[in-house]
Design an enzyme around this catalytic site. Structure first.
Site, PDB file in Angstrom:
ATOM      1  CG  ASP A  44      45.847  50.658  86.765  1.00 55.94           C
ATOM      2  OD1 ASP A  44      45.936  50.331  87.958  1.00 55.94           O
ATOM      3  OD2 ASP A  44      46.797  50.588  85.959  1.00 55.94           O
ATOM      4  CE1 TYR A  49      52.481  52.478  84.896  1.00 56.77           C
ATOM      5  CE2 TYR A  49      50.134  52.977  84.854  1.00 56.77           C
ATOM      6  CZ  TYR A  49      51.149  52.060  84.972  1.00 56.77           C
ATOM      7  OH  TYR A  49      50.853  50.727  85.156  1.00 56.77           O
ATOM      8  CE  LYS A  74      49.565  49.772  88.599  1.00 53.91           C
ATOM      9  NZ  LYS A  74      48.932  50.864  87.791  1.00 53.91           N
ATOM     10  CG  HIS A 107      54.388  50.096  89.994  1.00 54.22           C
ATOM     11  ND1 HIS A 107      54.242  51.296  89.349  1.00 54.22           N
ATOM     12  CD2 HIS A 107      54.203  49.151  89.053  1.00 54.22           C
ATOM     13  CE1 HIS A 107      53.981  51.083  88.071  1.00 54.22           C
ATOM     14  NE2 HIS A 107      53.962  49.788  87.863  1.00 54.22           N
TER      15      HIS A 107
END
Length: 292
Positions: A44, A49, A74, A107
């Site tokens: 994930d 990120y 996401k 997200h």
């Protein structure tokens, strides 16, 4: 052996995922490679990120075929909107080095600009119909966000990834997901956002969880992950430490009793540890996802 869950569109997904939230890019490749060697087959990540490229590198370096690894990422709010989200897929797929994704989710709900959220989800529907993604979903959607989305779109989300751990288990949100056949996926599944009840005790030091762990000769983290899995949730632990990565995967050889599950359920405080989803706006989180 990782347990699997069947999503509402028939796609099979490993129940235990390896997360890379806040993992620096320089450490992501090694952490993901370690996870894949350990046995994780679900990774994930997220555009926000800023480590999708490293996740892709690790998967290629692992020697596993792409179809052996379930890849989830996401779309960040700066890329919401129909055309913007179609492009967000291209950015993520390019960084990951894949032609298609197993699961692509929004997200945040971004309720202050929900028209853009709806358009973003419609783009996910288009990607699903085109075979670019195998399943689509959302993250941090509360029941009211979910109902508004469902009224305006046609494809049911496969998952809703929300904060769930013993001190904030979100029974109402989980019930809303279940009522629609949407799988609850737990981020911060062991309370790793440093949530405290107010008496200085975090989930890893909770005496109830500690007693259960001793009964099974397991760690508190393993007990919490087993709690998620037995209650039918997907869980996303994260770590960069090899021993913790291995520990978090060693949760398939024991079962909690009904009384133990109830005891963990009773620890819920109703107090959120992470940010309120309504607070996530382009102004408060002004992150622009780079093209490469």
């Amino acid at each position: 052996m990782n347990e699997t869950l069947e999503l509402n569109n028939g796609v099979s997904m490993p129940a235990l995922s390896f997360g890379v939230f806040q993992t620096p890019p320089a450490e992501t490749v090694t952490a993901v490679e370690t996870a894949l060697r350990t046995g994780y087959r679900h990774i994930d990540t997220a555009a926000a990120y800023l480590n999708e490229r490293e996740v892709g590198d690790a998967i290629r370096r692992s020697g596993l075929d792409l179809d052996e690894v379930f890849i989830e990422t996401k779309v960040w709010i700066s890329d919401y909107g129909y055309d913007e989200t179609l492009h967000a897929f291209e950015k993520s797929a390019g960084k990951l080095g894949v032609d298609a994704l197993d699961l692509l989710i929004l997200h945040q709900p971004m309720p202050a600009h929900f028209d853009r959220t709806i358009e973003a989800y419609r783009a996910l529907e288009t990607l699903l119909a085109a075979g670019k993604v195998r399943a689509i979903g959302v993250s941090n959607f509360m029941p009211d966000h979910l109902e508004t989305l469902l009224e305006a779109t046609s494809v049911l989300p496969a998952v809703n990834q929300i904060e769930v751990h013993p001190y904030f288990s979100q029974p109402e949100a989980r019930a809303a997901n279940a009522a629609h056949g949407i799988l609850t996926q737990a981020w911060s599944p062991i309370g790793g956002i440093t949530f405290y009840r107010g008496d200085g005790a975090g989930t890893l030091a909770d005496p109830v969880i500690g007693d259960i762990a001793r009964n099974h000769r397991k760690t508190p983290a393993q007990v919490m992950l087993r709690w998620h899995l037995q209650e039918g949730r997907s869980a996303i632990p994260k770590s960069v430490r090899p021993e913790r990565i291995t520990e978090n995967f060693d949760v398939f050889d024991f079962d909690l009793t009904a009384a133990e599950l109830d005891a963990i359920d009773s620890l819920d405080t109703g107090k959120r540890g992470g940010p309120d989803p309504a607070s996530i706006t382009p102004d408060t989180f002004a992150l622009i996802i780079p093209e490469v």
